[in-house]
Design a protein around this motif. Structure first.
Motif, PDB file in Angstrom:
ATOM      1  N   ARG A  26      -6.935 -10.581  -1.969  1.00 26.58           N
ATOM      2  CA  ARG A  26      -7.033  -9.024  -0.660  1.00 26.58           C
ATOM      3  C   ARG A  26      -8.597  -9.464  -0.103  1.00 26.58           C
ATOM      4  O   ARG A  26      -8.630  -9.405   1.467  1.00 26.58           O
ATOM      5  CB  ARG A  26      -7.107  -8.014  -1.964  1.00 26.58           C
ATOM      6  CG  ARG A  26      -6.102  -7.590  -2.276  1.00 26.58           C
ATOM      7  CD  ARG A  26      -6.070  -6.259  -3.764  1.00 26.58           C
ATOM      8  NE  ARG A  26      -5.060  -6.177  -4.167  1.00 26.58           N
ATOM      9  CZ  ARG A  26      -4.073  -6.314  -4.441  1.00 26.58           C
ATOM     10  NH1 ARG A  26      -3.032  -6.143  -3.689  1.00 26.58           N
ATOM     11  NH2 ARG A  26      -3.894  -5.624  -5.254  1.00 26.58           N
ATOM     12  N   MET A  51       1.697  -8.138   0.470  1.00 30.10           N
ATOM     13  CA  MET A  51       1.278  -9.261  -0.524  1.00 30.10           C
ATOM     14  C   MET A  51       1.979  -9.194  -1.198  1.00 30.10           C
ATOM     15  O   MET A  51       2.216  -8.028  -2.017  1.00 30.10           O
ATOM     16  CB  MET A  51      -0.336  -8.610  -0.544  1.00 30.10           C
ATOM     17  CG  MET A  51      -1.052  -9.862  -2.317  1.00 30.10           C
ATOM     18  SD  MET A  51      -2.654  -9.256  -2.294  1.00 30.10           S
ATOM     19  CE  MET A  51      -3.165  -9.974  -3.819  1.00 30.10           C
ATOM     20  N   LEU A  52       2.640 -10.278  -1.161  1.00 31.51           N
ATOM     21  CA  LEU A  52       3.130 -10.519  -2.841  1.00 31.51           C
ATOM     22  C   LEU A  52       4.261 -10.312  -2.920  1.00 31.51           C
ATOM     23  O   LEU A  52       4.834  -9.418  -4.753  1.00 31.51           O
ATOM     24  CB  LEU A  52       2.779 -10.734  -4.419  1.00 31.51           C
ATOM     25  CG  LEU A  52       1.181 -11.191  -4.256  1.00 31.51           C
ATOM     26  CD1 LEU A  52       0.454 -11.277  -6.109  1.00 31.51           C
ATOM     27  CD2 LEU A  52       1.937 -12.643  -4.826  1.00 31.51           C
ATOM     28  N   ASN A  99      -6.415 -10.691  -7.711  1.00 30.20           N
ATOM     29  CA  ASN A  99      -5.781 -10.170  -7.038  1.00 30.20           C
ATOM     30  C   ASN A  99      -6.592  -9.731  -5.891  1.00 30.20           C
ATOM     31  O   ASN A  99      -6.567  -9.900  -4.750  1.00 30.20           O
ATOM     32  CB  ASN A  99      -4.579  -8.870  -7.305  1.00 30.20           C
ATOM     33  CG  ASN A  99      -3.600  -9.766  -6.958  1.00 30.20           C
ATOM     34  OD1 ASN A  99      -3.208 -10.945  -7.414  1.00 30.20           O
ATOM     35  ND2 ASN A  99      -2.339  -9.065  -7.518  1.00 30.20           N
ATOM     36  N   GLU A 133       9.924 -11.478  -3.927  1.00 30.75           N
ATOM     37  CA  GLU A 133      10.411 -10.996  -5.222  1.00 30.75           C
ATOM     38  C   GLU A 133      11.645 -10.789  -3.877  1.00 30.75           C
ATOM     39  O   GLU A 133      13.212 -10.241  -5.041  1.00 30.75           O
ATOM     40  CB  GLU A 133       9.974 -10.166  -5.930  1.00 30.75           C
ATOM     41  CG  GLU A 133       9.488  -9.006  -5.571  1.00 30.75           C
ATOM     42  CD  GLU A 133       9.221  -7.652  -5.898  1.00 30.75           C
ATOM     43  OE1 GLU A 133       8.338  -7.944  -6.444  1.00 30.75           O
ATOM     44  OE2 GLU A 133       9.897  -6.656  -6.151  1.00 30.75           O
ATOM     45  N   MET A 134      11.971 -10.924  -3.183  1.00 32.19           N
ATOM     46  CA  MET A 134      13.330 -10.317  -2.467  1.00 32.19           C
ATOM     47  C   MET A 134      14.650 -11.582  -2.316  1.00 32.19           C
ATOM     48  O   MET A 134      14.257 -12.486  -1.932  1.00 32.19           O
ATOM     49  CB  MET A 134      12.324  -9.223  -0.904  1.00 32.19           C
ATOM     50  CG  MET A 134      12.305  -8.297  -1.181  1.00 32.19           C
ATOM     51  SD  MET A 134      11.227  -7.993   0.483  1.00 32.19           S
ATOM     52  CE  MET A 134       9.800  -6.844   0.438  1.00 32.19           C
TER      53      MET A 134
HETATM   54  C1  LIG Z   1       4.578  -7.814  -7.537  1.00 33.32           C
HETATM   55  S1  LIG Z   1       4.126  -6.427  -6.326  1.00 33.32           S
HETATM   56  C2  LIG Z   1       2.685  -6.429  -5.642  1.00 33.32           C
HETATM   57  C3  LIG Z   1       2.270  -5.711  -4.836  1.00 33.32           C
HETATM   58  C4  LIG Z   1       1.141  -5.145  -4.125  1.00 33.32           C
HETATM   59  N1  LIG Z   1       1.691  -5.819  -2.899  1.00 33.32           N
HETATM   60  C5  LIG Z   1       0.155  -5.429  -4.527  1.00 33.32           C
HETATM   61  O1  LIG Z   1      -0.348  -6.717  -3.882  1.00 33.32           O
HETATM   62  O2  LIG Z   1      -0.397  -5.748  -5.436  1.00 33.32           O
HETATM   63  C6  LIG Z   1       5.536  -6.182  -4.960  1.00 33.32           C
HETATM   64  C7  LIG Z   1       6.294  -4.634  -5.096  1.00 33.32           C
HETATM   65  O3  LIG Z   1       6.707  -4.946  -4.225  1.00 33.32           O
HETATM   66  C8  LIG Z   1       7.550  -4.025  -4.255  1.00 33.32           C
HETATM   67  N2  LIG Z   1       9.061  -3.979  -3.315  1.00 33.32           N
HETATM   68  C9  LIG Z   1      10.264  -5.210  -3.315  1.00 33.32           C
HETATM   69  N3  LIG Z   1      11.102  -4.746  -2.624  1.00 33.32           N
HETATM   70  C10 LIG Z   1      11.261  -3.764  -1.367  1.00 33.32           C
HETATM   71  C11 LIG Z   1      10.758  -3.156  -0.016  1.00 33.32           C
HETATM   72  N4  LIG Z   1      12.899  -3.463  -0.666  1.00 33.32           N
HETATM   73  N5  LIG Z   1      10.453  -2.316   0.075  1.00 33.32           N
HETATM   74  C12 LIG Z   1      10.024  -1.647  -0.639  1.00 33.32           C
HETATM   75  N6  LIG Z   1       9.280  -2.182  -0.767  1.00 33.32           N
HETATM   76  C13 LIG Z   1       9.618  -2.966  -1.788  1.00 33.32           C
HETATM   77  C14 LIG Z   1       8.255  -3.290  -5.392  1.00 33.32           C
HETATM   78  O4  LIG Z   1       8.649  -2.291  -5.736  1.00 33.32           O
HETATM   79  C15 LIG Z   1       6.497  -3.792  -5.769  1.00 33.32           C
HETATM   80  O5  LIG Z   1       5.444  -2.607  -6.340  1.00 33.32           O
END
Ligand SMILES: C[S@@+](CC[C@H](N)C(=O)[O-])C[C@H]1O[C@@H](n2cnc3c(N)ncnc32)[C@H](O)[C@@H]1O
Length: 219
Positions: free
Chosen positions: A24, A104-105, A20, A109-110
């Motif tokens: 970044r 980022m990333l 990562n 996942e949503m």
């Molecule tokens: C794969 S991790 C990436 C973390 C960070 N952005 C990084 O680059 O290391 C995805 C993050 O998105 C957060 N996340 C997912 N859905 C979210 C939402 N609706 N609101 C806030 N955070 C969310 C998760 O809890 C998780 O910590």
């Protein structure tokens, strides 16, 4: 609500930080922050990304839905950064607060409806001349070896993250990732780049300004 990162938060950085970090830094090269800027990281996770921005003298904020990821972030960043536990579809910030929003990333996942809610909120809390920097998986085409190896690693990591997570990832890729989200949300693409053989994309976007010349003011 169950925290999907409960088991993995403690080892997340050991697993992914090497990969990562390059992404970044590429984001920072695409949009270099300057002193005094208000910057928000949406889905800030363990705070690694915010930590990199600390050297630029900006006012930093992070929001994340996972208590376990935020706990790691708080341990890392102490009290130097405002970290909020919450859903980014409903953020606790005033309108037009931020010069830059990074994410980022997180979007992949949503579920699609959640992505829409998050992007709408990002536009609300962004200054009129602000920018959004998005880094996420890219739907390809992938270069042989250079792209297919990371793609395979990502495929199995997403599968290991659970069925819901995997379903949303597959949907994100099938929908053509960040470029479709930018179009659907009236975001102007200022710069874009792909990395790791086409596996990741970085988009710098800004909300399109509505210039409807038909608008009239009735006195
Ligand atoms: C794969 S991790 C990436 C973390 C960070 N952005 C990084 O680059 O290391 C995805 C993050 O998105 C957060 N996340 C997912 N859905 C979210 C939402 N609706 N609101 C806030 N955070 C969310 C998760 O809890 C998780 O910590």
């Amino acid at each position: 609500m169950e925290d999907p990162y409960r088991r993995i938060a403690g080892i997340y950085d050991r697993l992914f930080d090497n990969m990562n970090r390059g992404l970044r830094l590429a984001g920072i090269r695409m949009f270099r922050p300057s002193k005094g800027m208000d910057i928000l990281d949406v889905g800030c996770g363990t705070g690694s990304h915010l930590q990199l921005y600390q050297r630029y003298g900006c006012n930093l904020y992070g929001i994340d839905l996972s208590p376990s990821m935020l706990e790691v972030a708080r341990g890392r960043l102490k009290d130097s950064i405002q970290l909020d536990l919450g859903d980014a579809t409903n953020m606790p910030y005033e309108d037009h607060k931020f010069d830059l929003i990074i994410s980022m990333l997180s979007l992949h996942e949503m579920a699609h409806q959640t992505q829409s809610g998050v992007l709408t909120e990002m536009k609300r809390v962004l200054k009129d001349d602000g920018h959004i920097l998005l880094i996420d998986f890219h739907p390809g085409p992938y270069q042989p070896l250079q792209g297919w190896i990371p793609k395979l690693i990502i495929f199995f990591s997403e599968l290991a993250a659970g069925l819901e997570h995997f379903k949303n990832y597959r949907q994100f890729i099938a929908n053509k990732g960040l470029s479709t989200l930018a179009t659907q949300h009236d975001l102007e693409v200022e710069k874009q780049n792909t990395l790791a053989g086409g596996t990741f994309a970085i988009f710098l976007v800004t909300p399109k300004i509505c210039t409807d010349s038909r608008a009239t003011i009735v006195l």
